[in-house]
Each structure stands twice: as C-alpha cells, then as structure tokens.
Design a protein around this motif. Structure first.
Motif, mmCIF file in Angstrom:
data_model
loop_
_atom_site.group_PDB
_atom_site.id
_atom_site.type_symbol
_atom_site.label_atom_id
_atom_site.label_comp_id
_atom_site.label_asym_id
_atom_site.label_seq_id
_atom_site.Cartn_x
_atom_site.Cartn_y
_atom_site.Cartn_z
ATOM 1 N N HIS A 1 28.316 23.122 -101.204
ATOM 2 C CA HIS A 1 27.446 22.695 -100.112
ATOM 3 C C HIS A 1 26.431 23.783 -99.764
ATOM 4 C CE1 HIS A 1 26.170 21.776 -96.021
ATOM 5 N NE2 HIS A 1 26.840 22.825 -95.557
ATOM 6 N N ALA B 1 29.836 18.360 -99.755
ATOM 7 C CA ALA B 1 29.246 19.033 -100.914
ATOM 8 C C ALA B 1 28.439 18.063 -101.758
ATOM 9 C CB ALA B 1 30.344 19.681 -101.751
ATOM 10 N N SER C 1 25.130 17.081 -99.959
ATOM 11 C CA SER C 1 24.137 18.162 -99.983
ATOM 12 C C SER C 1 23.571 18.361 -101.382
ATOM 13 C CB SER C 1 24.773 19.465 -99.478
ATOM 14 O OG SER C 1 25.193 19.332 -98.139
#
Length: 436
Positions: A70, A133, A136
């Motif tokens: 992330h 994660a 992003s």
C-alpha cells in the motif's frame, strides 16, 4: 506537494499551511521509505530490526507486506523512484506464495513443507490490508493489482462481511470452517479504512455504506454508550468480553482493556468517512463529526501523560487507569493524524496545539536519527523498549503520518495522491465540506 487543505477555516498561522513544515513532512516520509528498502524478501516483505536489517532466516509477513505494498503504491503515484518495483513485488507475493490457492484468501506467512497452512487462521485484520494494498496498487497502475483487488473483494464479500450485523467477521480456519467466537473493533476499524478506499477505486457506494454501518455499531452505539470509551472485544452474540486477554496485557493486536490510540484513530476515520459521504452526494450523518470530537478528547484525556511523562500510553483499564504505560509509535502517529483532521474540519486552535505537541514529541523521542526509522516503542520514561513491539517492523503508520497532514480528508489516500499529482487539485463538488 502544493496546498491541498480542504478547509478555508485552517488559520494562516497553522503549521499545516507553512511551506517549511510541509517540506519537513515530505523529507521525513522519504527518509522512512529509504530506511525500509531492505525489508524485501523473495516471498514479500519481512520485519527489520532496530538497525534496519533483516534478521537471519527472516520470513515474509503478509500483513506487513500488504501494508508495504500500500505505502509503495501510493509513493509510486507520487513519482518516487524505486517504489514501483516494490509495489509490484508486493502484489506478486500476494497473488503468489501468500495466497491460499486451494481455499482462497491469504496466509499470514508462506506455507512450509512441514506445515501445509503456514499462516494458521484466516484473519479479518490481514484481509483488510490485502484489500487496501490491492486498491492502492490499482490506482497506481501496478501490474496484477486489479486482479488482486477482484480476488480480495470476492473473499471479503463471501467470508468476512456479515450483512445482518453490519460488521466484518473476525477469523476462520484455513478451509473457512470454525468461525471464531469473537467480534473485534480493531479489524473492523481497518476494514473501514479499506472500504473507503475501495469505494473510491471501484465507484461502488456499497462499500462506503458498509463503512458507515461498521462505524455506527462500534462507535455511535457501543463507544457512545460507554461514555466515548472504546471496548474492543465481544463475542459473536455481542457480549462484551471484559476479561479478554487479561493474562496478555501487552498483546500486539488484542490487548486487555482499552487502547486510547484507537480512540484517536477512529476519530480520524470518522472525519474521513464524513468527508467521503459529503463529497459523494452532499449528505452525511451529523454524528460522525460529533463522535470524532468526543472520541479524540476521551482518548487524549485517558492516555496522554497519565504517569507524568509525555506520550500516549498503550492501554487503560475499565476505570481509565493506566495498564500498559509503554508508548507505541503508532499511538502517537494516529493521535497526531486525528488532531490534523480535526484542525482541518473545525479550524479550532486546540487541535493546532495538539498537532504541534504530538509532532514535537515524535521528533524528540521517536525519530531515530542515528539508526534511521522511528523507534517503535518507548517505556514510561520515554526510553526505547520492546515489550509490545520488537525491532522496526512497521512503515505504514509512521509514513502515513507524514502524508495525511498534506492531504484533504477525502477522497481516500491513494486516490487523493493520484488526483493531486496528475491535476494539481482534487475535483470535488463539495470542496468546502468542512464548512457544511
């Protein structure tokens, strides 16, 4: 980064508006990224010791790896060299050795020859960070990220979301049997963060609405009924477990008692959720801001300098007396982030003072200028300690602390950075939402 504050009410004298302070934040964030470069291992990312080195035989940790993915995905969106390959490595590890290709979901650690399911139970806490994660990395255009996001959302939807309760279930055996008799505020808190990110990436307001439901149960109902304290441990039938982990007061994820740092972390998320709802359609429940203010002040009253020394301590008992006096770095980071959010939302000078006080504390005691990174934990006398957290495993909290003061409350982290870097501003039909 240029001026990105969402509120015209923030005083001109605020640190948030000062160029040197913004540059200082940016420099601290880049120092953290440099320190954590050695955390890469073949199967993902592993914890670093106090000097920033891997321990012999270091093993990939999926939660840490999802957080690293992330962070590096967001940093990729900022155009910082070297971060893209690390984000791609994280996505590949989550699609590969850390994934359960038989039953779905993710292991805490890669299985070994001796241990078919090396990570044990499937945890909501881990899966929330896999979703974060993946979202992003999708924003950053990382190879395989959208596939990871689709897989993660399918697992989240099928196994963890409880429509009847409006919360996320806690954990299961590797084959999704044996659901744990537990409902926890910590995993659900990070699920709120992930829900907001997913709503921005997919455009599906369902996830934002689910974030509201989670916050309404844990904060607007349970925490408010407890006088804006935050009991975190419950059974599946919602009995509060007051003795939960009494014999493990320093547990890193589920300590006995209450955690003032989580009071402040929730406060920040409530304000982000309010801003996200206002940005989407101009409406948000008034309790989001009201509860954020009450939670922040409750957490700081219960946890700040309770033993005479500065710092936000780890846990308190049911009478709000200190339990574990140690000061984890993430508690200070989240309190500072909440103070910044409240300053943007209200413009009140008390939050400017808290913002400065907390950064002064972090700079004085936690930023390690000799070995790099942040000291992860201090004792009651503000000396380095390792009772709860060993080494310097966590980049996520510290790095986000250097970024969130530079960003508006909505949209979510990666989306906001991408819009700012690509357009110089965030198109927002309710840009002055803090004045609503």
């Amino acid at each position: 980064m240029g001026e990105t504050l969402p509120a015209l009410m923030v005083p001109v004298s605020s640190w948030l508006r000062r160029g040197p302070h913004q540059r200082w934040l940016d420099m601290q964030g880049q120092r953290l990224l440099d320190f954590y470069r050695p955390a890469r291992v073949p199967d993902g990312f592993a914890a670093l010791n106090d000097c920033g080195n891997l321990q012999p035989g270091a093993v990939s940790d999926a939660t840490l790896g999802a957080r690293m993915t992330h962070v590096h995905a967001v940093a990729t969106g900022r155009g910082l060299p070297g971060c893209g390959p690390l984000a791609a490595h994280g996505v590949a590890s989550l699609l590969g050795p850390l994934a359960d290709h038989e039953n779905g979901g993710w292991f805490l650690a890669p299985p070994t020859d001796e241990q078919q399911h090396g990570g044990g139970r499937k945890q909501a806490y881990l899966h929330a960070f896999v979703v974060l994660a993946a979202s992003s990395a999708t924003v950053a255009g990382v190879k395989g990220a959208r596939r990871l996001l689709d897989k993660a959302l399918a697992v989240w939807e099928r196994h963890f979301w409880s429509e009847d309760e409006g919360v996320f279930r806690e954990s299961f055996a590797a084959d999704w049997s044996d659901e744990e008799d537990y409902r926890g505020a910590n995993a659900n808190m990070h699920s709120v963060e992930a829900c907001m990110a997913v709503a921005d990436v997919t455009g599906d307001p369902l996830w934002r609405n689910r974030a509201v439901r989670v916050a309404e149960r844990f904060i607007h109902t349970l925490a408010r009924d407890a006088g804006y304290s935050l009991p975190e441990h419950y059974s599946r039938d919602w009995r509060m477990l007051k003795d939960y982990n009494r014999d493990r007061p320093t547990d890193a994820l589920r300590p006995y008692g209450m955690t003032p740092g989580h009071f402040t972390e929730w406060a920040h998320l409530l304000l982000k959720l309010e801003a996200a709802l206002l940005r989407a359609d101009g409406r948000a429940p008034s309790w989001l801001m009201e509860d954020a203010i009450e939670l922040f002040h409750s957490g700081m009253t219960a946890g700040w300098a309770r033993d005479g020394a500065p710092g936000l301590l780890y846990t308190i008992d049911w009478n709000h007396d200190p339990m574990v006096h140690n000061r984890p770095h993430w508690c200070q980071a989240e309190a500072m982030t909440a103070a910044a959010a409240l300053l943007k939302r209200t413009g009140h000078r008390r939050y400017e003072q808290w913002y400065r006080t907390l950064w002064d504390y972090i700079d004085t005691f936690m930023i390690d200028r000799r070995r790099g990174g942040w000291i992860q934990e201090l004792d009651r006398d503000n000396r380095p300690s390792a009772v709860v957290y060993e080494g310097k495993a966590d980049l996520y909290h510290a790095w986000q602390a250097t970024m969130t003061p530079l960003l508006p409350l909505a949209p979510s982290f990666a989306t906001a950075v991408a819009l700012l870097e690509n357009h110089g501003t965030i198109p927002d039909p309710a840009r002055d939402t803090t004045d609503s």
